[in-house]
Design a protein around this motif. Structure first.
Motif, PDB file in Angstrom:
ATOM      1  N   ASP A   1     153.655  64.410  85.183  1.00 28.02           N
ATOM      2  CA  ASP A   1     153.993  65.608  84.026  1.00 28.02           C
ATOM      3  C   ASP A   1     154.329  65.325  83.299  1.00 28.02           C
ATOM      4  O   ASP A   1     156.036  64.863  83.212  1.00 28.02           O
ATOM      5  CB  ASP A   1     154.357  66.743  85.183  1.00 28.02           C
ATOM      6  CG  ASP A   1     153.861  68.453  84.435  1.00 28.02           C
ATOM      7  OD1 ASP A   1     155.022  68.288  82.948  1.00 28.02           O
ATOM      8  OD2 ASP A   1     152.890  68.775  84.192  1.00 28.02           O
TER       9      ASP A   1
ATOM     10  N   ALA B   1     160.740  73.263  93.794  1.00 27.22           N
ATOM     11  CA  ALA B   1     159.055  73.358  93.874  1.00 27.22           C
ATOM     12  C   ALA B   1     158.294  72.961  94.683  1.00 27.22           C
ATOM     13  O   ALA B   1     157.275  73.910  95.010  1.00 27.22           O
ATOM     14  CB  ALA B   1     158.561  72.380  93.052  1.00 27.22           C
TER      15      ALA B   1
ATOM     16  N   ALA C   1     161.776  70.135  83.907  1.00 31.12           N
ATOM     17  CA  ALA C   1     160.872  71.262  84.102  1.00 31.12           C
ATOM     18  C   ALA C   1     159.093  70.502  84.411  1.00 31.12           C
ATOM     19  O   ALA C   1     158.391  70.807  85.233  1.00 31.12           O
ATOM     20  CB  ALA C   1     160.829  72.278  83.332  1.00 31.12           C
TER      21      ALA C   1
ATOM     22  N   ARG D   1     156.832  70.650  88.145  1.00 30.38           N
ATOM     23  CA  ARG D   1     155.217  70.924  88.421  1.00 30.38           C
ATOM     24  C   ARG D   1     154.751  70.063  88.803  1.00 30.38           C
ATOM     25  O   ARG D   1     153.864  69.652  89.562  1.00 30.38           O
ATOM     26  CB  ARG D   1     154.288  70.575  87.079  1.00 30.38           C
ATOM     27  CG  ARG D   1     155.639  72.211  86.252  1.00 30.38           C
ATOM     28  CD  ARG D   1     154.641  71.834  84.252  1.00 30.38           C
ATOM     29  NE  ARG D   1     155.116  71.099  83.316  1.00 30.38           N
ATOM     30  CZ  ARG D   1     156.103  71.373  82.728  1.00 30.38           C
ATOM     31  NH1 ARG D   1     156.294  72.653  82.355  1.00 30.38           N
ATOM     32  NH2 ARG D   1     156.566  70.390  82.083  1.00 30.38           N
TER      33      ARG D   1
ATOM     34  N   HIS E   1     155.628  70.372  92.712  1.00 30.50           N
ATOM     35  CA  HIS E   1     153.997  71.501  92.739  1.00 30.50           C
ATOM     36  C   HIS E   1     152.957  70.428  92.922  1.00 30.50           C
ATOM     37  O   HIS E   1     152.603  70.771  94.490  1.00 30.50           O
ATOM     38  CB  HIS E   1     155.071  72.681  91.760  1.00 30.50           C
ATOM     39  CG  HIS E   1     153.683  73.610  92.694  1.00 30.50           C
ATOM     40  ND1 HIS E   1     152.538  73.668  91.998  1.00 30.50           N
ATOM     41  CD2 HIS E   1     154.228  74.530  93.431  1.00 30.50           C
ATOM     42  CE1 HIS E   1     152.323  74.756  92.674  1.00 30.50           C
ATOM     43  NE2 HIS E   1     152.890  75.260  93.531  1.00 30.50           N
ATOM     44  N   ALA E   2     152.489  69.763  92.382  1.00 33.04           N
ATOM     45  CA  ALA E   2     151.145  69.544  92.313  1.00 33.04           C
ATOM     46  C   ALA E   2     151.075  69.261  93.251  1.00 33.04           C
ATOM     47  O   ALA E   2     149.957  68.539  93.763  1.00 33.04           O
ATOM     48  CB  ALA E   2     150.645  69.019  90.758  1.00 33.04           C
TER      49      ALA E   2
END
Length: 213
Positions: free
Chosen positions: A91, A147, A189, A193, A196-197
């Protein structure tokens, strides 16, 4: 500066993922080998048996590194998860590679009488495309933890992680440094992400009943 891709090896009859850097990266890590903050030449994430009890994990990682021909300073992580189940998510130029073992989750603020140890490890190896200040690196480790906890919560897992989770965040050693690594910073940020993914996908790989969909 482009992060190296992991390469799967076998050493001591166990699968090992290895990231070998063309030049040293600045790293922060909680790993048993190469923990702390400093320049690192390689990272490995090795599968060990569920009842692993080596008296000196750092030395054991050193033996594996030598067997792989790795030189210089490195970060070594260990997990009972088969590292062939590693999941990578990207990301905003940030890459997070995670092996997710969540069969023994714990709450961080557990009662004093809670069990001290049980096998189960979530290892995260994360790469920033730009340099982070030392303060931002510390902040980035917290962002990884947040996360990860979010992904576990969304999957209905009763805990914030496991007792043996380890993290490594690496960034280029030169260039202008980002001052912040929190979940609303530019790099943080994207890191949140990606982690988390990767954890969410890893839970599905390791145990489909943890699929939050």
């Amino acid at each position: 500066m482009t992060a190296p891709n992991p390469v799967l090896h076998t050493v001591q009859d166990r699968p090992v993922l290895v990231w070998q850097c063309a030049r040293p990266w600045l790293a922060i890590s909680s790993a048993p080998r190469g923990g702390g903050i400093g320049l690192r030449d390689w990272v490995l994430n090795a599968t060990v048996q569920t009842d692993y009890d080596h008296p000196d994990p750092a030395a054991h990682v050193g033996e594996m590194a030598a067997g792989l021909g790795l030189s210089g300073e490195g970060v070594g992580l260990l997990t009972a998860v088969d590292v062939r189940h590693e999941v990578t998510a990207t990301d905003g130029g940030v890459r997070a590679s995670v092996t997710t073992g969540a069969n023994a989750p714990i709450w961080a603020a557990a009662p004093a009488e809670a069990r001290a140890w049980a096998p189960g490890t979530i290892n995260a190896v994360c790469w920033s495309p730009v340099r982070l200040s030392e303060a931002a690196l510390v902040n980035a480790v917290a962002t990884v933890a947040e996360a990860k906890a979010q992904a576990l919560g969304e999957a209905g897992i009763p805990g914030t992680g496991t007792v043996t989770d380890a993290t490594a965040v690496l960034c280029p050693a030169d260039g202008a440094a980002e001052a912040y690594g929190g979940p609303r910073s530019r790099v943080g940020a994207a890191l949140a992400r990606a982690v988390h993914a990767a954890v969410t996908a890893g839970l599905r790989v390791e145990n489909p009943r943890h699929d939050p969909r």
